[in-house]
Design an enzyme around this catalytic site. Structure first.
Site, mmCIF file in Angstrom:
data_model
loop_
_atom_site.group_PDB
_atom_site.id
_atom_site.type_symbol
_atom_site.label_atom_id
_atom_site.label_comp_id
_atom_site.label_asym_id
_atom_site.label_seq_id
_atom_site.Cartn_x
_atom_site.Cartn_y
_atom_site.Cartn_z
ATOM 1 N N PHE A 1 0.829 -1.202 0.000
ATOM 2 C CA PHE A 1 0.000 0.000 0.000
ATOM 3 C C PHE A 1 0.867 1.258 0.000
ATOM 4 O O PHE A 1 1.778 1.390 0.823
ATOM 5 C CB PHE A 1 -0.898 -0.007 1.241
ATOM 6 C CG PHE A 1 -1.730 1.226 1.387
ATOM 7 C CD1 PHE A 1 -2.805 1.469 0.535
ATOM 8 C CD2 PHE A 1 -1.410 2.191 2.346
ATOM 9 C CE1 PHE A 1 -3.554 2.618 0.662
ATOM 10 C CE2 PHE A 1 -2.166 3.342 2.464
ATOM 11 C CZ PHE A 1 -3.244 3.555 1.623
ATOM 12 N N ALA B 1 0.744 -2.306 5.542
ATOM 13 C CA ALA B 1 1.785 -2.088 4.559
ATOM 14 C C ALA B 1 1.553 -2.914 3.289
ATOM 15 O O ALA B 1 2.324 -2.812 2.338
ATOM 16 C CB ALA B 1 3.148 -2.438 5.156
ATOM 17 N N GLU B 2 0.535 -3.721 3.312
ATOM 18 C CA GLU B 2 0.290 -4.543 2.123
ATOM 19 C C GLU B 2 -1.044 -4.097 1.484
ATOM 20 O O GLU B 2 -1.122 -3.008 0.922
ATOM 21 C CB GLU B 2 0.323 -6.019 2.500
ATOM 22 C CG GLU B 2 1.709 -6.389 3.096
ATOM 23 C CD GLU B 2 1.875 -7.874 3.407
ATOM 24 O OE1 GLU B 2 1.319 -8.694 2.679
ATOM 25 O OE2 GLU B 2 2.581 -8.187 4.389
ATOM 26 N N HIS B 3 -2.131 -4.880 1.647
ATOM 27 C CA HIS B 3 -3.403 -4.486 1.001
ATOM 28 C C HIS B 3 -4.124 -3.390 1.776
ATOM 29 O O HIS B 3 -4.901 -2.633 1.210
ATOM 30 C CB HIS B 3 -4.310 -5.709 0.859
ATOM 31 C CG HIS B 3 -3.750 -6.759 -0.060
ATOM 32 N ND1 HIS B 3 -4.301 -7.031 -1.284
ATOM 33 C CD2 HIS B 3 -2.672 -7.573 0.057
ATOM 34 C CE1 HIS B 3 -3.594 -7.998 -1.869
ATOM 35 N NE2 HIS B 3 -2.602 -8.335 -1.069
#
Lengths: 702, 307
Positions: B74, B116-118
């Site tokens: 993200f 920090a990802e989706h």
């Protein structure tokens, strides 16, 4: 208990046992499924745990090993545990100890898994190092064989192999003692570069082993000595004990259910038994009802209903009605069962007599009456049969044991429509005629007209009562000494709608056969007393029959009126109609006393005719007698009657009873009565009955 | 005498059957669900800024992992560890480097909700998929529901991941006696076993079935902080302990290790033999082992050819 209740009870038991059965089935099924599931999972868990231990053991023995099988086993254990933990059996609070054990087990399994993770981590390094050391020494031994080894070199090898031996022993025995307090590192005494390198490499792994091996042994042992199996054992024991009691409860429930089922079965059987019994009874009742629709139960002859039915079916019916004379007396004398036997015997007798006569049927019409129905028979032949039959019956001896009974019968014969009614009327007429025993109905008998007139008269009386046309007429009663009217006799009259006045002989006989008679008496008492009140100078006579005295409704209403008008009551003479039997002396005397208590007087009517009985005077307190008109009327022409009158007069004077002569129709009779000394006279000579008393009380002998 | 002792020690540890087993040729998979899972796997709509799909960091067409040392999620945020491969992940005993997820279902939730990802959450995911007519129709057809729950999204993705197996590698065929290994490869396998790589890298996934400390003999770079097992257990013995990664398709999943520090297999082998075996491999040995490792590359997952 009635059938309906039993049915409800059975229904209730049925529903209850079905529900109980369903409930039990579900409960039992659920329980046994849960039980099975729990037991299976427990077994699976134990099994998996044992397998896991085996795998760890295998793993510790083999140099390398597929770890997949270990984590698969752990997964199996977890799955089995989750089934146990979520088992419905644990909802039961009694399984608290099992639940507690499961909680313990959870922690122990987690701890064990963590140990296995640690074990696997240590196991890899330790095995690799042990293998490395073995390989390391093996590789170096080639140098030894090549005899390139110095003494120091040889010492190093020897030391290395001793260290290896320690580890070998330790791993075979799983005993830490083999590697404690011994030197597990090579001392580097060689100066040769190659030897140094050997020692350094060896020591890198030896140091690792020295540090990790005790931990490794400890953790391996602790895996095998975990608490899981003891917890599982406890779990199994607790579970088995608890489920045993549950199964016992289920067993008890089964017994109860079986009991209920037995009850249900026995009730059903009982009901069935009752049903069969009732059904049988019903069938019998039905048969007897059907039988009694057609047949007479007693004589087994056809009954009246059959006769009426048959009458509609046949052409030219002709009937003989046969009635036993004085059957009531036979019953009274011999008893009803004897009477019944006689009826049966007569029935059999008739059957035999008519067996050979074609187109004839015998019926019992009720009581002592039998009927023989012919179709298409000459009147004269039927009448002849009747005559013959009457003779045969009267000459027949009906034998009962050692007793012989003779009876006579009356027979009416009729073929004129309506058959039964006409035969009945003829039979009734016959009963009044003692001289004959057989009669044939003919229109000329005029039976119907008298019946019709009777009915018309009853109707006329009824209407007259309703329209207040029953009235008293008053005939003066004269004191023969003073020639003054002292009393009036109230005589009933029925005024027709056209104003015509009917004397009692026209309607009173008819009225006596119905309830209307009482009503007439009541009206006469009421109206006579009203008139008596208006004429305080006279006494008044009211006619009351013996039947009225026995009727409490009438006597009560009479005395009620007496109570209301005590003065009038004291001027009332009750004329007891003497033409009937005075059979209840006690009741009559009681009535007379009551009448006397009001100052009223008692007079015997029509004395000297019919049923006259001197014994009245002995038992009853009678005030006056009225000498019957059949005597008075003829005293001037008939010596005997005059003599009778003198006797009655003398007798009554002797008893201090006043006498009244009725039917005084001529001056001669009046004078003769005066001469004899009769107290009172009454008749056309002195005055006709009038609708009201005369104002003047004086009469003259003209 | 030495020989006797040595052989005694060696036979103390008997050798079991082959500790590596082949991947089944046909794993039963619900194809309809897997197809739906694939759509979701490739859909950046499952990330907050519509930038990140699962496939971004798990290149299933080539090794199932990320070529980057750490993945980017993200808003360009950097991950804190190297992306492990999604291929054959179903055979791992636990998921993530530190094993914090016990199965794929738990795992799939991780990246979707990681900021920090989706950077999504269950409600947001439901909002996204339910606003799509395509998904609504597909889920209606496959699951018979009119509203798509988050759990069903995960279920579909997991079913797709279950289908991501790479069977029929040369080594599996060798295990099934369908193909011979070359001399080089076979010697590599023997070394792999002799030197003890096999003690950790075994089973169907050649790893992925136990934890191990990075640096059992010689401590491995302890300065840098990674989410290791100690991050979960708070046990200092677990510092630098990670799930042993699978070696299936290893030649396709560079860079290696949790920190992506080894760019090549050779570097990786050198580091592993030094830190975890306490040995030094010769170039020849390294080459042989690499030759063996390359036989672990399997066929592309069949599901990817289906649709």
């Amino acid at each position: 208990m009635n059938l309906k209740r039993i049915i409800y009870l059975v229904l209730a038991i049925g529903i209850f046992s079905s529900v109980a059965l369903a409930f039990f089935y579900i409960k039992q099924k659920n329980f046994s499924e849960t039980y099975k599931e729990f037991l299976t999972s427990m077994y699976n868990l134990e099994n998996a745990q044992a397998n896991l231990n085996y795998l760890i053991l295998q793993n510790s023995v083999y140099a390398y090993h597929n770890h997949d099988s270990i984590f698969q086993k752990q997964q199996e254990i977890l799955d089995a545990y989750n089934i146990l933990k979520n088992s419905a059996i644990l909802y039961d609070a009694r399984y608290g100890s099992v639940k507690l054990s499961l909680e313990q087990l959870k922690d122990q399994l987690k701890e064990n898994n963590e140990k296995i993770e640690q074990y696997l981590m240590l196991n890899a390094g330790i095995k690799n190092s042990l293998l490395f050391l073995a390989r390391h020494v093996d590789n170096a031994s080639k140098t030894l064989e090549a005899k390139q080894c110095t003494q120091e070199c040889q010492d190093t090898f020897l030391q290395a192999s001793t260290i290896l031996k320690h580890y070998n022993d330790a791993s075979r025995t799983q005993d830490i003692d083999y590697i404690s307090n011994v030197n597990l590192l090579l001392s580097n005494r060689s100066t040769e570069e190659k030897d140094k390198e050997f020692v350094n490499s060896f020591n890198l792994h030896a140091a690792y082993l020295k540090k990790q091996y005790p931990q490794y042994l400890a953790i391996t042992k602790s895996i095998f000595n975990n608490d899981v199996s003891s917890t599982l054992k406890k779990l199994r024991n607790d579970f088995t004990t608890l489920t045993l009691s549950d199964f016992q409860a289920l067993n008890a429930f089964t017994f109860i259910l079986f009991g209920v089922f037995l009850l249900f079965l026995s009730t059903i059987s009982y009901l069935f038994f009752v049903y069969v019994k009732e059904n049988k009874k019903l069938l019998e009742t039905k048969e007897s009802l059907e039988y009694s629709l057609i047949y007479d139960q007693l004589t087994k002859l056809y009954n009246r209903a059959s006769l009426e039915q048959k009458l509609n079916q046949i052409e030219k019916p002709h009937i003989l009605l046969i009635n036993i004379d004085n059957f009531k007396n036979i019953n009274d004398i011999y008893g009803n069962s004897f009477g019944n036997n006689l009826l049966v015997k007569l029935a059999r007798f008739l059957e035999i007599k008519f067996a050979k006569i074609k187109n004839s049927g015998i019926y019992r019409l009720g009581g002592d009456e039998f009927g023989v129905l012919f179709s298409d028979i000459e009147n004269s032949i039927a009448l002849n049969i009747a005559h013959v039959l009457e003779k045969e019956i009267s000459s027949h001896s009906f034998i009962f044991g050692d007793m012989e009974v003779h009876i006579t019968v009356s027979i009416s014969s009729n073929s004129i429509h309506p058959i039964l009614e006409n035969a009945d009327l003829a039979l009734k007429l016959l009963k009044k005629d003692v001289s004959r025993s057989v009669i044939e109905f003919k229109e000329s008998l005029n039976l119907k007209r008298s019946v019709r007139e009777n009915l018309q008269m009853l109707e006329a009386i009824k209407t007259a009562i309703f329209e207040d046309r029953i009235v008293p007429y008053f005939q003066p009663i004269v004191n023969l000494q003073t020639l003054k009217i002292e009393k009036y006799e109230a005589l009933v009259r029925l005024i027709l709608q056209d104003g015509q006045c009917l004397a009692p002989y026209k309607f009173l006989e008819t009225a006596k056969k119905s309830y209307l008679y009482e009503e007439i008496t009541r009206i006469m008492i009421k109206k006579s007393m009203q008139v008596a009140k208006e004429y305080p100078q006279y006494r008044f006579s009211i006619n009351i029959s013996m039947r009225d005295i026995l009727n409490e409704d009438i006597t009560n209403s009479l005395f009620k009126k007496f109570d209301a008008e005590r003065e009038v009551a004291s001027r009332i003479d009750i004329e007891l109609l003497e033409s009937e039997d005075l059979h209840n002396f006690d009741k009559t005397q009681e009535f007379i006393q009551k009448v006397h208590s009001y100052g009223a007087k008692i007079l015997i009517d029509d004395f000297g005719s019919g049923y006259s009985n001197f014994s009245y005077f002995a038992t009853l307190d009678i005030d006056s007698v009225k000498i019957d008109g059949s005597i008075v009327r003829e005293i001037t022409t008939n010596e005997r009657k005059l003599h009778m009158l003198r006797s009655i007069h003398q007798f009554s004077h002797g008893m201090e009873i006043l006498d009244i002569a009725e039917f005084v129709e001529t001056k001669e009779i009046a004078l003769l009565l005066c001469e004899i000394g009769v107290t009172y006279g009454q008749g056309y000579y002195f005055g006709m009955p009038l609708c009201a008393p005369l104002e003047s009380d004086v009469v003259t002998l003209s | 005498m030495f020989k006797l002792l040595i052989s005694l020690l060696i036979i103390t540890f008997s050798y079991a059957d082959e500790p590596i087993v082949p991947i089944p040729l046909n794993e039963p998979v619900n194809v309809e669900k897997a197809k739906l899972g694939k759509e979701l796997f490739f859909d950046p709509a499952l990330s907050r800024d519509n930038s990140t799909a699962c496939v971004n960091c798990h290149n299933i067409y080539n090794g199932g992992a990320d070529e980057r040392i750490v993945s980017e999620g993200f808003n360009g945020a950097k991950g804190n560890i190297q992306s492990p491969t999604v291929l054959n992940a179903r055979y791992n005993f636990k998921q993530f480097w530190n094993g914090r997820a016990s199965n794929l279902l738990e795992q799939a939730n991780g990246p979707l909700t990681n900021p920090a990802e989706h950077n999504m959450d269950s409600q947001k995911v439901e909002l996204r998929v339910n606003s799509s007519e395509k998904y609504k129709k597909s889920f209606q057809a496959v699951y018979g529901v009119s509203y798509i729950k988050y759990a069903l999204v995960l279920d579909a993705i997991v079913e797709f991941e279950n289908a991501l197996t790479t069977p029929n590698s040369k080594f599996d065929r060798y295990l099934r006696s369908q193909e011979e290994l070359s001399k080089q490869e076979k010697e590599g396998y023997t070394l792999f076993k002799q030197y003890g790589c096999i003690t950790c890298h075994n089973g169907i996934n050649v790893g992925g079935n136990s934890f191990q400390k990075m640096g059992t003999f010689i401590a491995y770079n302890t300065n840098k902080k990674f989410p290791d097992k100690a991050a979960i257990s708070n046990d200092e013995r677990d510092i630098n302990v990670f799930k042993v990664p699978t070696l299936r398709n290893i030649s396709l999943t560079a860079p290696y290790f949790h920190d992506g520090s080894a760019k090549t297999l050779k570097e990786a082998l050198t580091a592993m033999s030094k830190h975890n075996l306490g040995i030094k491999l010769s170039d020849e040995e390294t080459a042989k082992i690499i030759a063996f490792l390359e036989t672990l590359t399997g066929q592309r997952p069949k599901i990817l050819d289906l649709f």
